[in-house]
Design an enzyme around this catalytic site. Structure first.
Site, PDB file in Angstrom:
ATOM      1  CE  LYS A 125      -3.557  21.149 -27.043  1.00  0.00           C
ATOM      2  NZ  LYS A 125      -3.372  22.631 -26.722  1.00  0.00           N
TER       3      LYS A 125
HETATM    4  O1  G3P Z   1      -1.944  24.590 -24.507  1.00  0.00           O
HETATM    5  C1  G3P Z   1      -0.808  24.654 -23.878  1.00  0.00           C
HETATM    6  C2  G3P Z   1      -0.222  25.848 -23.825  1.00  0.00           C
HETATM    7  O2  G3P Z   1      -0.654  26.722 -24.749  1.00  0.00           O
HETATM    8  C3  G3P Z   1      -0.218  26.650 -22.380  1.00  0.00           C
HETATM    9  O3  G3P Z   1       0.489  27.667 -22.542  1.00  0.00           O
HETATM   10  O4  G3P Z   1       0.949  30.314 -22.154  1.00  0.00           O
HETATM   11  O5  G3P Z   1      -1.097  29.229 -21.182  1.00  0.00           O
HETATM   12  O6  G3P Z   1       1.043  28.462 -20.317  1.00  0.00           O
HETATM   13  P1  G3P Z   1       0.197  28.704 -21.519  1.00  0.00           P
END
Ligand code: G3P
Length: 226
Positions: A86
């Site tokens: 990533k």
């Molecule tokens: O890695 C991206 C994703 O997991 C972000 O999720 O829930 O932190 O907005 P969140």
């Protein structure tokens, strides 16, 4: 649409894997930080559980392209061939993506808040582009519409890059993108469980069992009647 787990907690991963059809696991530095453990220890544990053919996504930390590239080499060596590196979709990240894609690395362009980031990531050779649906919503924009626009950009420009939609907070967000046919979604365990949690379904199944037991006796199943 592929379905991945967005979590690094091995117990939660095992529970979800046991019940649901899952294609892999994604992590990010914040998710790994929650474990309080060495990130490689956690990622190797996940890899050992999901097997070498499942997708594992893990993020580089460096601010420079050169540092990202160096990290990618170490991560792929330790975590196996089906590891998606990533890379944040910033200028240094695009520089790293261009180099890493030429070397044959699997790349997930992450931290995508706008369709134009996804367009640039696709041109730079990313395999996946990860728009943050709920975080885009929280900016007062529309995460679903932005993700659909990214899909249209990929389709209309002949990019092979797929969407790995991320940052979901509810079932409807996942459903909308599933119906649109995006390549993949990575979803937290509680949101995955909510995709199927429904009191009407539970009640219907219980009614079937009750009716059968009235017919054949308490605790009886199709194994007992012949
Ligand atoms: O890695 C991206 C994703 O997991 C972000 O999720 O829930 O932190 O907005 P969140």
């Amino acid at each position: 649409m592929k379905l991945l787990i967005d979590d690094a907690n091995i117990e939660k991963i095992k529970t979800i894997y046991q019940y649901y059809p899952i294609d892999g696991v994604t992590t990010n530095p914040s998710i790994l930080a929650k474990s309080g453990r060495n990130p490689y220890e956690v990622l190797k544990e996940i890899r050992a559980y999901i097997g070498e053919d499942a997708e594992l996504h893990a993020q580089v930390i460096s601010r420079t392209a050169e540092g990202m590239i160096e990290e990618a080499h170490k991560m792929a060596e330790i975590l196996g061939k089906n590891t998606y590196i990533k890379v944040p979709t910033i200028p240094e990240g695009l520089k790293a993506m261009k180099a890493l894609s030429k070397e044959g690395f699997k790349i997930t362009a992450t931290a995508i808040y706008t369709p134009m980031q996804a367009y640039l990531a696709a041109k730079a050779g990313a395999d996946y582009a990860a728009p943050y649906v709920n975080r885009i919503d929280n900016l007062g924009a529309n995460g679903i519409d932005s993700t659909k626009m990214i899909q249209d950009i990929f389709d209309n420009n002949g990019f092979k890059t797929q969407i790995l939609a991320a940052s979901f907070k509810n079932s409807n967000q996942v459903q909308e993108l599933c119906a649109y046919g995006v390549g993949a979604a990575t979803v937290a365990p509680d949101v995955i469980e909510n995709l199927i949690k429904n009191a009407c379904v539970t009640s219907a199944v219980e009614d079937f069992i009750t009716d059968f037991e009235k017919l054949c006796g308490e605790g009886k199943t199709m194994l007992d009647c012949q």
